[in-house]
Design a protein around this motif. Structure first.
Motif, PDB file in Angstrom:
ATOM      1  N   GLY A 122       0.790  -1.221   0.000  1.00 21.75           N
ATOM      2  CA  GLY A 122       0.000   0.000   0.000  1.00 21.75           C
ATOM      3  C   GLY A 122       0.821   1.270   0.000  1.00 21.75           C
ATOM      4  O   GLY A 122       0.280   2.350  -0.269  1.00 21.75           O
ATOM      5  N   LYS A 123       2.123   1.171   0.288  1.00 28.12           N
ATOM      6  CA  LYS A 123       2.987   2.349   0.301  1.00 28.12           C
ATOM      7  C   LYS A 123       3.711   2.519  -1.029  1.00 28.12           C
ATOM      8  O   LYS A 123       3.863   1.568  -1.800  1.00 28.12           O
ATOM      9  CB  LYS A 123       4.004   2.249   1.437  1.00 28.12           C
ATOM     10  N   SER A 124       4.181   3.749  -1.265  1.00 27.57           N
ATOM     11  CA  SER A 124       4.917   4.068  -2.487  1.00 27.57           C
ATOM     12  C   SER A 124       6.397   4.258  -2.164  1.00 27.57           C
ATOM     13  O   SER A 124       6.749   4.798  -1.106  1.00 27.57           O
ATOM     14  CB  SER A 124       4.349   5.328  -3.138  1.00 27.57           C
ATOM     15  N   TYR A 125       7.244   3.840  -3.107  1.00 26.64           N
ATOM     16  CA  TYR A 125       8.688   3.924  -2.944  1.00 26.64           C
ATOM     17  C   TYR A 125       9.302   4.437  -4.238  1.00 26.64           C
ATOM     18  O   TYR A 125       8.681   4.397  -5.299  1.00 26.64           O
ATOM     19  CB  TYR A 125       9.279   2.556  -2.605  1.00 26.64           C
ATOM     20  N   GLU A 126      10.567   4.882  -4.129  1.00 26.52           N
ATOM     21  CA  GLU A 126      11.330   5.297  -5.301  1.00 26.52           C
ATOM     22  C   GLU A 126      12.542   4.394  -5.472  1.00 26.52           C
ATOM     23  O   GLU A 126      13.114   3.903  -4.496  1.00 26.52           O
ATOM     24  CB  GLU A 126      11.809   6.750  -5.169  1.00 26.52           C
ATOM     25  N   ILE A 127      12.914   4.189  -6.718  1.00 24.73           N
ATOM     26  CA  ILE A 127      14.134   3.455  -7.037  1.00 24.73           C
ATOM     27  C   ILE A 127      14.712   4.098  -8.297  1.00 24.73           C
ATOM     28  O   ILE A 127      13.961   4.530  -9.177  1.00 24.73           O
ATOM     29  CB  ILE A 127      13.841   1.954  -7.239  1.00 24.73           C
ATOM     30  N   THR A 128      16.039   4.198  -8.373  1.00 22.51           N
ATOM     31  CA  THR A 128      16.687   4.887  -9.493  1.00 22.51           C
ATOM     32  C   THR A 128      17.569   3.926 -10.268  1.00 22.51           C
ATOM     33  O   THR A 128      18.423   3.239  -9.692  1.00 22.51           O
ATOM     34  CB  THR A 128      17.534   6.078  -8.999  1.00 22.51           C
ATOM     35  N   PHE A 129      17.352   3.904 -11.585  1.00 18.01           N
ATOM     36  CA  PHE A 129      18.125   3.055 -12.489  1.00 18.01           C
ATOM     37  C   PHE A 129      19.084   3.934 -13.291  1.00 18.01           C
ATOM     38  O   PHE A 129      18.659   4.892 -13.948  1.00 18.01           O
ATOM     39  CB  PHE A 129      17.194   2.311 -13.438  1.00 18.01           C
ATOM     40  N   HIS A 130      20.353   3.616 -13.265  1.00 18.55           N
ATOM     41  CA  HIS A 130      21.364   4.322 -14.058  1.00 18.55           C
ATOM     42  C   HIS A 130      21.641   3.498 -15.312  1.00 18.55           C
ATOM     43  O   HIS A 130      21.801   2.273 -15.236  1.00 18.55           O
ATOM     44  CB  HIS A 130      22.657   4.481 -13.250  1.00 18.55           C
ATOM     45  N   PHE A 131      21.719   4.158 -16.440  1.00 12.58           N
ATOM     46  CA  PHE A 131      21.905   3.425 -17.696  1.00 12.58           C
ATOM     47  C   PHE A 131      22.758   4.234 -18.666  1.00 12.58           C
ATOM     48  O   PHE A 131      22.866   5.463 -18.562  1.00 12.58           O
ATOM     49  CB  PHE A 131      20.556   3.100 -18.336  1.00 12.58           C
ATOM     50  N   SER A 132      23.345   3.553 -19.625  1.00 12.30           N
ATOM     51  CA  SER A 132      24.124   4.217 -20.670  1.00 12.30           C
ATOM     52  C   SER A 132      24.363   3.239 -21.812  1.00 12.30           C
ATOM     53  O   SER A 132      24.172   2.031 -21.664  1.00 12.30           O
ATOM     54  CB  SER A 132      25.465   4.721 -20.127  1.00 12.30           C
ATOM     55  N   GLY A 133      24.777   3.795 -22.949  1.00  9.08           N
ATOM     56  CA  GLY A 133      25.138   2.946 -24.069  1.00  9.08           C
ATOM     57  C   GLY A 133      24.698   3.502 -25.410  1.00  9.08           C
ATOM     58  O   GLY A 133      24.125   4.590 -25.507  1.00  9.08           O
ATOM     59  N   LYS A 134      24.989   2.722 -26.436  1.00 11.04           N
ATOM     60  CA  LYS A 134      24.571   3.031 -27.799  1.00 11.04           C
ATOM     61  C   LYS A 134      23.349   2.172 -28.125  1.00 11.04           C
ATOM     62  O   LYS A 134      23.490   0.963 -28.349  1.00 11.04           O
ATOM     63  CB  LYS A 134      25.699   2.750 -28.793  1.00 11.04           C
ATOM     64  N   PRO A 135      22.167   2.761 -28.150  1.00 14.52           N
ATOM     65  CA  PRO A 135      20.970   1.950 -28.397  1.00 14.52           C
ATOM     66  C   PRO A 135      20.923   1.427 -29.827  1.00 14.52           C
ATOM     67  O   PRO A 135      21.623   1.932 -30.718  1.00 14.52           O
ATOM     68  CB  PRO A 135      19.823   2.934 -28.141  1.00 14.52           C
ATOM     69  N   VAL A 136      20.104   0.423 -30.034  1.00 18.58           N
ATOM     70  CA  VAL A 136      19.898  -0.132 -31.372  1.00 18.58           C
ATOM     71  C   VAL A 136      19.532   0.987 -32.342  1.00 18.58           C
ATOM     72  O   VAL A 136      18.698   1.844 -32.045  1.00 18.58           O
ATOM     73  CB  VAL A 136      18.769  -1.184 -31.343  1.00 18.58           C
ATOM     74  N   VAL A 137      20.160   0.987 -33.490  1.00 17.24           N
ATOM     75  CA  VAL A 137      19.847   1.964 -34.535  1.00 17.24           C
ATOM     76  C   VAL A 137      18.754   1.375 -35.427  1.00 17.24           C
ATOM     77  O   VAL A 137      18.898   0.261 -35.946  1.00 17.24           O
ATOM     78  CB  VAL A 137      21.097   2.302 -35.370  1.00 17.24           C
ATOM     79  N   ALA A 138      17.661   2.098 -35.584  1.00 13.44           N
ATOM     80  CA  ALA A 138      16.567   1.632 -36.429  1.00 13.44           C
ATOM     81  C   ALA A 138      16.986   1.677 -37.891  1.00 13.44           C
ATOM     82  O   ALA A 138      17.408   2.729 -38.391  1.00 13.44           O
ATOM     83  CB  ALA A 138      15.325   2.488 -36.196  1.00 13.44           C
ATOM     84  N   GLN A 139      16.860   0.552 -38.578  1.00 16.31           N
ATOM     85  CA  GLN A 139      17.230   0.482 -39.987  1.00 16.31           C
ATOM     86  C   GLN A 139      16.104   0.933 -40.900  1.00 16.31           C
ATOM     87  O   GLN A 139      16.345   1.573 -41.921  1.00 16.31           O
ATOM     88  CB  GLN A 139      17.656  -0.949 -40.343  1.00 16.31           C
ATOM     89  N   ARG A 140      14.861   0.609 -40.526  1.00 18.53           N
ATOM     90  CA  ARG A 140      13.696   0.976 -41.319  1.00 18.53           C
ATOM     91  C   ARG A 140      12.577   1.445 -40.398  1.00 18.53           C
ATOM     92  O   ARG A 140      11.515   0.845 -40.322  1.00 18.53           O
ATOM     93  CB  ARG A 140      13.208  -0.196 -42.171  1.00 18.53           C
TER      94      ARG A 140
END
Length: 553
Positions: A122-140
């Motif tokens: 019933g309670k709310s919490y926070e969590i933090t995700f750190h991320f980095s990188g070269k994402p997939v490049v869309a071809q079409r």
């Protein structure tokens, strides 16, 4: 006309079939990764997303992203292990809660986080995700997902994401399942080079200059629930113009962002956005996101239904890249991308499928919205011509509904077979105002909700006062098109349905000697006495069925 069929199947926007949907058309061969992505398993079931605060720095020269996503969630059960999704080659580098780094177990695109302690239901919490990188490049894009890194005619970066099929976790970490939208929206803080602008969902709240970095950070705020794949970044040398639309819920801000070089063309072509809003508020009810406004944003690909930030790349001309997808001429009366992608604000963004197997709710209704736009401005016959013309795109190679629980979309027929199913149901209801109330009622009943196909089916049947279950089963779960089989002999019409499921019993309007007659065929032979002795019979064209005179008319 095979070239037109191919064009339609390839061209219809957002036709982002996943690779596995094509590899395993009969629902076989799914992997554990498919299950982790497509199922609300125990590591997803005990918490509900309330808000995302997504902060991302975009580095065009490296095609690189880095940032954090701070997620607020509400505890609905008892557990200590959480699944979050982020696709390779992006990396989830750290997870922090209450100042403490948490342990993470990586399994392909799913990442399992062990919390320090049980959290109170019933309670709310926070969590933090750190991320980095070269994402997939869309071809079409938008048919395959990822980011697009292009340049405009002046050599400046022109960047956008499109990830409906592949999923938003292709570039940022989140609970990548359509059933759980952030109830209280999302905050996006996007840092870009100083000479560029970011346009994202919702309203622009702040622009901060970072002199030491020679960058700017744009903060956008979405107040409403939003599907993850609808969250976007669009980066370029944008210029802005706007208008105010007096709609059903008051004044609606309509904002337009295009490359500097295209401003004059956009001011003319984007008049279709206002026409769209008028037609769709009539048919579907109020625009669902008045608090977040409406935006149309130029991007370096065809377009996508990003919520309150609809993207556009149709060359500032009518039709689909200048073509009429119906082959009737009516498709050149409007800008396909403006109308279709904006129609998704009602069906996809307001009403969202709980499982991508039910993607027809997004695409069938929105393909049908093209027909309703024409109906509103050009009349019922024009609209019928159009939607019937799109039947050439239907392949009937596999069911419209996909396989549940494994992130599997149904057939591409979800577009125009879905549209023709809805057009057929309109004939069955045989009351245009009642049909309009049903469409508006769907958007009211399921306002800002995720739904199943059964919920939609039951709502339409209940409010139509017709048992439509066998109709939905036939067109969504079977590949056969019903055949009205009949013969006329000595003034007696004998008729039944063939090529159908056993329970199929859809009423049908036919024309006998130019007069309309309603029949109630089943899969069993029935008879009706006619006069004169040898009348002519035509099936009403608005029903998506075939006919066969067993006597070889």
């Amino acid at each position: 006309m095979n070239w037109m069929k191919t064009l339609l199947i390839v061209a219809t926007c957002c036709l982002s079939f996943s690779a596995k949907a094509q590899l395993f058309p009969h629902g076989e061969g799914f992997t554990r990764q498919d299950t982790l992505r497509g199922t609300i398993g125990p590591e997803r079931a005990w918490w509900d997303v309330e808000h995302y605060t997504l902060e991302v720095k975009v580095m065009p020269e490296r095609q690189f992203l880095s940032g954090t996503n701070t997620m607020t969630y509400k505890v609905t059960g008892q557990a200590k292990r959480m699944q979050i999704d982020l696709q390779t080659p992006m990396e989830l580098t750290k997870v922090v809660q209450n100042g403490e780094e948490l342990s993470v177990e990586h399994e392909g695109n799913a990442h399992f986080i062990t919390l320090k302690a049980m959290q109170e239901q019933g309670k709310s919490y926070e969590i933090t995700f750190h991320f980095s990188g070269k994402p997939v490049v869309a071809q079409r894009p938008p048919w395959d997902g990822g980011l697009t890194w292009q340049k405009d005619s002046n050599g400046l970066p022109f960047i956008a994401n499109a990830n409906q099929g592949i999923g938003s976790s292709v570039w940022w970490p989140n609970k990548d399942h359509p059933s759980d939208e952030p109830d209280n929206g999302v905050t996006l803080k996007v840092e870009v080079p100083e000479n560029l602008m970011d346009v994202s969902n919702g309203r622009l709240m702040d622009t901060k200059h970072n002199p030491k970095e020679n960058t700017k950070t744009y903060t956008w705020e979405v107040k409403n629930p939003i599907n993850n794949y609808g969250i976007n970044i669009n980066i370029g040398d944008y210029v802005h113009f706007s208008e105010t639309y007096k709609g059903e819920k008051g004044e609606l801000d309509m904002d337009y962002y295009v490359l500097r070089e295209n401003l004059d063309k956009a001011k003319e072509q984007f008049k279709d956005a206002r026409r769209m809003m008028e037609a769709f508020e009539h048919w579907f009810g109020p625009y669902p996101f008045y608090e977040d406004g409406y935006k149309l944003v130029e991007v370096p690909y065809l377009g996508m239904e990003h919520q309150s930030s609809v993207t556009y790349g149709n060359g500032f001309g009518n039709g689909y890249l200048g073509r009429d997808l119906s082959g009737t001429g009516w498709g050149l009366k409007f800008d396909f991308i403006i109308i279709h992608e904006s129609g998704h604000e009602w069906f996809a963004n307001n009403i969202t499928n709980k499982d991508v197997a039910d993607m027809w709710i997004h695409e069938g209704f929105t393909a049908y919205s093209e027909n309703l736009f024409l109906d509103y401005f050009y009349g019922k016959e024009a609209a019928s011509d159009y939607v019937l013309g799109t039947r050439m795109a239907i392949e009937n190679n596999r069911p419209v509904i996909g396989t549940y629980g494994v992130n599997h979309e149904g057939s591409g027929d979800m577009y125009y077979k879905g549209a023709n199913l809805l057009h057929t149901i309109r004939q069955l209801i045989n009351d245009d105002e009642k049909w309009r109330k049903i469409l508006r009622g769907l958007n009211r009943e399921f306002y800002h909700q995720t739904v199943t196909t059964k919920q939609v089916e039951n709502f339409i049947s209940d409010h139509a006062g017709i048992d439509l279950e066998p109709v939905f089963d036939q067109y969504l779960r079977d590949v056969r098109i019903p055949i009205f089989s009949y013969t006329i002999k000595e003034g007696t019409l004998s008729y039944r349905w063939e090529n159908t499921i056993e329970s199929f019993k859809m009423p049908l309007k036919v024309w006998i000697e130019g007069e309309p007659v309603w029949l109630k065929p089943t899969t069993q032979w029935q008879t009706k006495k006619l006069a004169p002795a040898s009348p002519t019979l035509m099936v009403d064209r608005n029903f998506y069925v075939a006919k066969m005179n067993v006597m070889g008319e």
